[in-house]
Design a protein around this motif. Structure first.
Motif, PDB file in Angstrom:
ATOM      1  N   GLY A  16       0.821  -1.216   0.000  1.00  0.00           N
ATOM      2  CA  GLY A  16       0.000   0.000   0.000  1.00  0.00           C
ATOM      3  C   GLY A  16       0.852   1.262   0.000  1.00  0.00           C
ATOM      4  N   ALA A  17       1.951   1.243   0.747  1.00  0.00           N
ATOM      5  CA  ALA A  17       2.792   2.437   0.849  1.00  0.00           C
ATOM      6  C   ALA A  17       3.386   2.776  -0.512  1.00  0.00           C
ATOM      7  N   SER A  20       0.764   4.022  -3.005  1.00  0.00           N
ATOM      8  CA  SER A  20       0.424   5.424  -2.720  1.00  0.00           C
ATOM      9  C   SER A  20       1.509   6.352  -3.246  1.00  0.00           C
ATOM     10  N   ARG A 139       3.183   6.692   7.334  1.00  0.00           N
ATOM     11  CA  ARG A 139       2.215   5.720   6.820  1.00  0.00           C
ATOM     12  C   ARG A 139       1.884   4.641   7.838  1.00  0.00           C
ATOM     13  N   ASP A 140       2.677   4.557   8.895  1.00  0.00           N
ATOM     14  CA  ASP A 140       2.429   3.559   9.934  1.00  0.00           C
ATOM     15  C   ASP A 140       2.565   4.214  11.293  1.00  0.00           C
ATOM     16  N   ASN A 165      -1.014   9.781   6.623  1.00  0.00           N
ATOM     17  CA  ASN A 165      -2.053   9.272   5.727  1.00  0.00           C
ATOM     18  C   ASN A 165      -3.447   9.293   6.364  1.00  0.00           C
ATOM     19  N   ASN A 187      -4.619   9.224   1.269  1.00  0.00           N
ATOM     20  CA  ASN A 187      -4.238   8.566   0.018  1.00  0.00           C
ATOM     21  C   ASN A 187      -5.373   8.700  -0.993  1.00  0.00           C
ATOM     22  N   TRP A 223      -0.095  -8.536  11.394  1.00  0.00           N
ATOM     23  CA  TRP A 223      -1.225  -7.742  11.900  1.00  0.00           C
ATOM     24  C   TRP A 223      -2.289  -7.506  10.837  1.00  0.00           C
ATOM     25  N   LYS A 224      -2.070  -7.961   9.611  1.00  0.00           N
ATOM     26  CA  LYS A 224      -3.096  -7.780   8.575  1.00  0.00           C
ATOM     27  C   LYS A 224      -4.261  -8.760   8.773  1.00  0.00           C
ATOM     28  N   GLU A 309      -5.515   0.175  11.719  1.00  0.00           N
ATOM     29  CA  GLU A 309      -4.842   0.347  10.414  1.00  0.00           C
ATOM     30  C   GLU A 309      -4.578   1.828  10.201  1.00  0.00           C
ATOM     31  N   PRO A 310      -3.359   2.225   9.838  1.00  0.00           N
ATOM     32  CA  PRO A 310      -3.087   3.655   9.647  1.00  0.00           C
ATOM     33  C   PRO A 310      -3.982   4.291   8.579  1.00  0.00           C
ATOM     34  N   PHE A 311      -4.164   3.622   7.475  1.00  0.00           N
ATOM     35  CA  PHE A 311      -5.082   4.118   6.433  1.00  0.00           C
ATOM     36  C   PHE A 311      -5.913   2.943   5.921  1.00  0.00           C
ATOM     37  N   GLY A 312      -5.296   2.062   5.155  1.00  0.00           N
ATOM     38  CA  GLY A 312      -6.040   0.915   4.654  1.00  0.00           C
ATOM     39  C   GLY A 312      -6.394   1.104   3.190  1.00  0.00           C
ATOM     40  N   ARG A 313      -5.348   1.190   2.394  1.00  0.00           N
ATOM     41  CA  ARG A 313      -5.522   1.503   0.978  1.00  0.00           C
ATOM     42  C   ARG A 313      -6.419   0.510   0.239  1.00  0.00           C
TER      43      ARG A 313
HETATM   44  C1  GLC Z   1       0.993   1.559   5.081  1.00  0.00           C
HETATM   45  C2  GLC Z   1      -0.162   1.426   6.054  1.00  0.00           C
HETATM   46  C3  GLC Z   1      -1.497   1.296   5.346  1.00  0.00           C
HETATM   47  C4  GLC Z   1      -1.655   2.398   4.310  1.00  0.00           C
HETATM   48  C5  GLC Z   1      -0.425   2.446   3.392  1.00  0.00           C
HETATM   49  C6  GLC Z   1      -0.506   3.639   2.448  1.00  0.00           C
HETATM   50  O1  GLC Z   1       1.204   0.390   4.406  1.00  0.00           O
HETATM   51  O2  GLC Z   1       0.033   0.302   6.898  1.00  0.00           O
HETATM   52  O3  GLC Z   1      -2.550   1.409   6.273  1.00  0.00           O
HETATM   53  O4  GLC Z   1      -2.793   2.167   3.547  1.00  0.00           O
HETATM   54  O5  GLC Z   1       0.738   2.593   4.155  1.00  0.00           O
HETATM   55  O6  GLC Z   1      -0.429   4.881   3.122  1.00  0.00           O
END
Ligand code: GLC
Length: 402
Positions: A16-17, A20, A139-140, A165, A187, A223-224, A309-313
């Motif tokens: 995901g990172a 993005s 991102r985390d 994010n 994102n 943790w996913k 989850e920080p974001f969860g793309r």
């Molecule tokens: C990291 C985070 C995820 C987020 C991604 C993009 O992988 O764990 O939650 O979606 O970054 O920012």
């Protein structure tokens, strides 16, 4: 305006990172076709490098020595330090040589601004002698990373701006570094790529046209929540033996990062499925670059992260494809949807709650449809990539000027 921006990424795989990061660079390119963009990837060649090359980014692959890239926070727990002492000593001498090399490359690029995408590159770049503004992408979460927290504390003052994010990520970093200047930029996704393709053929691996297909799309970071998903399937198999015959379950992804210990292996997950007696219901599928065709082959997408989850793309990508998504409702993920309108929220780490949500969606095609349609509308309104370019240009220019 012709500016030179240097990106830094600790990984060359498409998690995901990294996806993005590609969106950022794409959006910026649209606005500033003449900008000189380069990236240092501190890993071996992978899909990220190829995708960025097609966007005209000059790619420098500077893989961290293997001894260092395998170290995660857990390597520094007391019992592991003692076991790994020799490894740590070798790693530090390798690191010194590596640092010198990196410094030379950055001097040569001579960027106007550096934008770093992950913990390891945050640390590396701020410990070098760099005169331009540095951006950290947050991102985390940091608060639970005991070693990283201490190391970043030593260099945090060199950061011009941090971009989180989500609000949850920002709050977490502020709880550790209250003075760090942080801005939230959610994102975005490409809504022309992540779009419903009703007539698309199931991807070669996801078939079973007559069954309801339920999938979790994530890296194998523990943790996913792949284990929670498997337990939820076992719960369904026990409680709903008839309903489950209408469904098929998929775990999509792989162990893409280099850090030891913190990821599942495929064989471990298969073993878990066997132990739970559900191996006949579950299929394992590798990540693919055309991930949109995977979402389009599924009916229900599950997000089951056990930690906030920080974001969860993947949630937003699946929503953009009009899928009914079940979200572990915590952290930044909770900022992405309105429960029961455009996605379903469940308590994280709770297989029974997840099983119930899956059961309800399997049983109701109408609800799947309504949620999926509302989901895409939300993405178009809040997470459309079109908005990002202008936002980035104004942010970058404000930093370069001062
Ligand atoms: C990291 C985070 C995820 C987020 C991604 C993009 O992988 O764990 O939650 O979606 O970054 O920012």
């Amino acid at each position: 305006m012709s500016i030179k921006i240097l990106y830094l990424s600790p990984s060359s795989q498409l998690g995901g990172a990294e996806r993005s990061l590609i969106d950022n660079i794409f959006a910026l390119r649209q606005q500033l076709p003449l900008a000189e963009l380069s990236i240092i990837i501190t890993a071996a060649h992978g899909d990220l490098a190829s995708e960025l090359e097609t966007l005209g980014v000059q790619v420098f692959l500077v893989p961290l020595p293997a001894q260092i890239s395998k170290l995660g926070d857990s390597s520094f727990k007391l019992q592991n330090i003692i076991a790994n002492l020799w490894q740590l000593l070798i790693a530090s001498s390798e690191l010194f040589k590596y640092w010198r090399n990196l410094q030379q490359i950055i001097n040569k690029i001579n960027p106007d601004l550096i934008d770093s995408n992950g913990f390891k590159t945050h640390l590396l770049v701020t410990s070098l002698n760099v005169s331009c503004p540095i951006i950290w992408r947050l991102r985390d979460f940091i608060s639970s990373r005991s070693l990283m927290k201490k190391l970043l504390a030593l260099v945090k003052n060199k950061v011009a701006l941090a971009i989180a994010n989500s609000e949850a990520t920002k709050d977490d970093w502020h709880s550790v570094f209250p003075q760090l200047p942080i801005k939230v930029i959610y994102n975005v996704v490409d809504i022309t790529r992540f779009t419903p393709l009703p007539d698309s053929k199931p991807t070669m691996s996801i078939d079973h046209a007559d069954l309801i297909k339920v999938g979790l799309v994530a890296t194998y970071a523990r943790w996913k929540g792949q284990e929670i998903f498997l337990q939820a399937i076992a719960d369904l198999a026990q409680q709903q033996p008839l309903l489950i015959t209408k469904a098929r379950f998929y775990i999509v992804g792989g162990a893409i990062y280099e850090t030891d210990r913190s990821q599942y292996s495929r064989s471990e997950l298969i073993q878990l499925a066997q132990d739970l007696n559900i191996e006949n219901w579950v299929e394992f599928i590798d990540f693919r670059t055309d991930i949109e065709s995977i979402y389009n082959s599924l009916d229900i997408v599950v997000h089951a992260s056990t930690k906030p989850e920080p974001f969860g793309r993947t949630i937003v990508e699946a929503m953009a494809c009009e899928k009914a998504v079940i979200v572990a409702n915590a952290g930044g993920a909770a900022e992405l949807f309105t429960p029961n309108q455009d996605a379903i929220g469940v308590a994280p780490g709770n297989p029974q709650a997840l099983a119930e949500a899956i059961r309800d969606l399997i049983a109701s095609p109408e609800q799947r449809l309504a949620i999926g349609q509302a989901a895409r509308k939300t993405v178009i309104k809040r997470f459309n990539r079109d908005r990002l370019g202008a936002e980035l240009v104004s942010m970058y220019s404000s930093l370069i000027v001062c």
